[in-house]
Design a protein around this motif. Structure first.
Motif, PDB file in Angstrom:
ATOM      1  N   MET A   1      16.938   8.786 -10.581  1.00 54.80           N
ATOM      2  CA  MET A   1      16.144   9.733  -9.793  1.00 54.80           C
ATOM      3  C   MET A   1      16.285   9.406  -8.309  1.00 54.80           C
ATOM      4  N   ALA A   2      16.629  10.399  -7.517  1.00 56.09           N
ATOM      5  CA  ALA A   2      16.852  10.193  -6.086  1.00 56.09           C
ATOM      6  C   ALA A   2      15.541   9.867  -5.373  1.00 56.09           C
ATOM      7  N   ALA A   3      15.626   8.984  -4.368  1.00 57.78           N
ATOM      8  CA  ALA A   3      14.439   8.625  -3.601  1.00 57.78           C
ATOM      9  C   ALA A   3      13.967   9.828  -2.794  1.00 57.78           C
ATOM     10  N   LYS A   4      12.651   9.948  -2.656  1.00 62.02           N
ATOM     11  CA  LYS A   4      12.086  11.058  -1.906  1.00 62.02           C
ATOM     12  C   LYS A   4      12.423  10.920  -0.437  1.00 62.02           C
ATOM     13  N   GLU A   5      12.912  12.004   0.150  1.00 56.81           N
ATOM     14  CA  GLU A   5      13.282  11.974   1.566  1.00 56.81           C
ATOM     15  C   GLU A   5      12.047  11.870   2.445  1.00 56.81           C
ATOM     16  N   ILE A   6      12.106  11.005   3.441  1.00 57.11           N
ATOM     17  CA  ILE A   6      10.995  10.834   4.384  1.00 57.11           C
ATOM     18  C   ILE A   6      11.280  11.642   5.640  1.00 57.11           C
ATOM     19  N   HIS A   7      10.337  12.471   6.005  1.00 59.75           N
ATOM     20  CA  HIS A   7      10.492  13.291   7.210  1.00 59.75           C
ATOM     21  C   HIS A   7       9.736  12.639   8.359  1.00 59.75           C
ATOM     22  N   ARG A   8      10.436  12.431   9.467  1.00 54.59           N
ATOM     23  CA  ARG A   8       9.852  11.831  10.653  1.00 54.59           C
ATOM     24  C   ARG A   8       9.991  12.770  11.843  1.00 54.59           C
ATOM     25  N   CYS A   9       9.283  12.433  12.907  1.00 52.99           N
ATOM     26  CA  CYS A   9       9.478  13.133  14.173  1.00 52.99           C
ATOM     27  C   CYS A   9      10.920  12.896  14.609  1.00 52.99           C
ATOM     28  N   THR A  10      11.534  13.892  15.162  1.00 51.28           N
ATOM     29  CA  THR A  10      12.959  13.807  15.495  1.00 51.28           C
ATOM     30  C   THR A  10      13.259  12.723  16.520  1.00 51.28           C
ATOM     31  N   TRP A  11      12.293  12.426  17.405  1.00 54.22           N
ATOM     32  CA  TRP A  11      12.563  11.437  18.452  1.00 54.22           C
ATOM     33  C   TRP A  11      12.753  10.032  17.891  1.00 54.22           C
ATOM     34  N   ALA A  12      12.274   9.776  16.678  1.00 54.39           N
ATOM     35  CA  ALA A  12      12.419   8.440  16.080  1.00 54.39           C
ATOM     36  C   ALA A  12      13.884   8.083  15.853  1.00 54.39           C
ATOM     37  N   GLY A  13      14.722   9.099  15.662  1.00 56.92           N
ATOM     38  CA  GLY A  13      16.154   8.868  15.509  1.00 56.92           C
ATOM     39  C   GLY A  13      16.511   7.932  14.375  1.00 56.92           C
ATOM     40  N   THR A  14      17.515   7.084  14.602  1.00 54.65           N
ATOM     41  CA  THR A  14      17.995   6.167  13.561  1.00 54.65           C
ATOM     42  C   THR A  14      17.892   4.701  13.971  1.00 54.65           C
ATOM     43  N   ASP A  15      17.435   4.436  15.190  1.00 53.23           N
ATOM     44  CA  ASP A  15      17.303   3.062  15.659  1.00 53.23           C
ATOM     45  C   ASP A  15      16.166   2.371  14.904  1.00 53.23           C
ATOM     46  N   ALA A  16      16.430   1.200  14.356  1.00 53.66           N
ATOM     47  CA  ALA A  16      15.446   0.496  13.527  1.00 53.66           C
ATOM     48  C   ALA A  16      14.165   0.179  14.293  1.00 53.66           C
ATOM     49  N   ASP A  17      14.295  -0.237  15.561  1.00 54.54           N
ATOM     50  CA  ASP A  17      13.116  -0.564  16.358  1.00 54.54           C
ATOM     51  C   ASP A  17      12.268   0.681  16.620  1.00 54.54           C
ATOM     52  N   TYR A  18      12.931   1.781  16.907  1.00 53.39           N
ATOM     53  CA  TYR A  18      12.225   3.035  17.162  1.00 53.39           C
ATOM     54  C   TYR A  18      11.527   3.525  15.896  1.00 53.39           C
ATOM     55  N   ILE A  19      12.226   3.447  14.769  1.00 52.89           N
ATOM     56  CA  ILE A  19      11.649   3.896  13.503  1.00 52.89           C
ATOM     57  C   ILE A  19      10.416   3.073  13.153  1.00 52.89           C
ATOM     58  N   ARG A  20      10.508   1.760  13.334  1.00 53.36           N
ATOM     59  CA  ARG A  20       9.365   0.888  13.044  1.00 53.36           C
ATOM     60  C   ARG A  20       8.183   1.231  13.949  1.00 53.36           C
ATOM     61  N   TYR A  21       8.464   1.459  15.227  1.00 50.88           N
ATOM     62  CA  TYR A  21       7.412   1.815  16.178  1.00 50.88           C
ATOM     63  C   TYR A  21       6.763   3.136  15.782  1.00 50.88           C
ATOM     64  N   HIS A  22       7.585   4.106  15.439  1.00 57.19           N
ATOM     65  CA  HIS A  22       7.082   5.417  15.017  1.00 57.19           C
ATOM     66  C   HIS A  22       6.245   5.308  13.753  1.00 57.19           C
ATOM     67  N   ASP A  23       6.738   4.557  12.784  1.00 58.84           N
ATOM     68  CA  ASP A  23       6.086   4.488  11.473  1.00 58.84           C
ATOM     69  C   ASP A  23       4.816   3.643  11.473  1.00 58.84           C
ATOM     70  N   GLU A  24       4.715   2.680  12.387  1.00 53.89           N
ATOM     71  CA  GLU A  24       3.605   1.732  12.320  1.00 53.89           C
ATOM     72  C   GLU A  24       2.627   1.796  13.494  1.00 53.89           C
ATOM     73  N   GLU A  25       3.070   2.283  14.634  1.00 49.43           N
ATOM     74  CA  GLU A  25       2.217   2.205  15.828  1.00 49.43           C
ATOM     75  C   GLU A  25       1.886   3.537  16.489  1.00 49.43           C
ATOM     76  N   TRP A  26       2.896   4.349  16.723  1.00 47.31           N
ATOM     77  CA  TRP A  26       2.719   5.548  17.542  1.00 47.31           C
ATOM     78  C   TRP A  26       1.709   6.509  16.912  1.00 47.31           C
ATOM     79  N   GLY A  27       0.680   6.804  17.655  1.00 46.66           N
ATOM     80  CA  GLY A  27      -0.328   7.743  17.168  1.00 46.66           C
ATOM     81  C   GLY A  27      -1.503   7.095  16.455  1.00 46.66           C
TER      82      GLY A  27
END
Length: 201
Positions: A1-27
């Motif tokens: 079974m395929a993993a469920k796709e996670i939708h993020r704000c587009t600005w998070a991009g693909t950079d690991a540091d940015y993604i972590r910041y978006h997912d854990e802190e921003w907002g």
């Protein structure tokens, strides 16, 4: 079974540091005075640069500025400015470094009247703004609230606190929820914002 796709704000991009910041802190609503002071200083350093540049240097900033202890920073002298100007791990901008010192002094003076968190959240009556944004192009760069906050902070002696900088600050500290409604963090942050209680407001 395929993993469920996670939708993020587009600005998070693909950079690991940015993604972590978006997912854990921003907002996420922020109420700790020291943490709010740190974020305000870093947003000021970000002016004219990209946030990822600041994010990658954040730990260096924390070490260089004694973990953003406003009491200690307020006593920095000329030798400290020169020490910071030689620190390749931070943004070596003399005007912003000197502003950080005067901002620490302004922070301490303001804190004698009220907690910094109460002062800042007071511009929103303690209630975060939860927007319903469907496209990144609809995200604003300043609002009437950020303009009022900017004007008030400047009057209280703060520098590098323009209305655009303050709106970015509001977004990052959860005063505003500007996650896209399709982003998995939108509802998560909205729930945290709904539960928020600011003492005195």
């Amino acid at each position: 079974m395929a993993a469920k796709e996670i939708h993020r704000c587009t600005w998070a991009g693909t950079d690991a540091d940015y993604i972590r910041y978006h997912d854990e802190e921003w907002g996420v609503p922020m109420t700790d005075d020291r943490a709010l002071f740190e974020k305000l200083v870093l947003e000021g350093f970000q002016a004219g640069l990209s946030w990822i540049t600041i994010l990658r240097k954040r730990e260096n900033f924390r070490a260089a500025f004694h973990n953003f202890d406003a009491e200690r920073i307020s006593r920095y002298a000329a030798r400290d400015v020169e020490r910071l100007m030689k620190n390749e791990g931070i943004i070596r901008n003399r005007a912003k470094i000197e502003a950080t010192i005067s901002n620490a002094q302004a922070f301490l003076t303001l804190s004698e009247r009220a907690p910094f968190s109460q002062y800042l959240w007071g511009f929103l009556d303690g209630r975060p703004i939860v927007n319903e944004i469907t496209s990144s192009k609809d995200i604003r760069t300043e609002t009437d609230v950020s303009k009022r906050m900017s004007k008030a902070l400047k009057a209280d002696g703060f520098r590098f606190v323009g209305s655009t900088t303050l709106y970015a600050f509001m977004q990052s500290t959860g005063m505003v929820n500007d996650h896209l409604v399709t982003c998995f963090r939108y509802n998560q942050c909205a729930k945290l914002q709904k539960k928020l209680k600011i003492p005195g407001l």
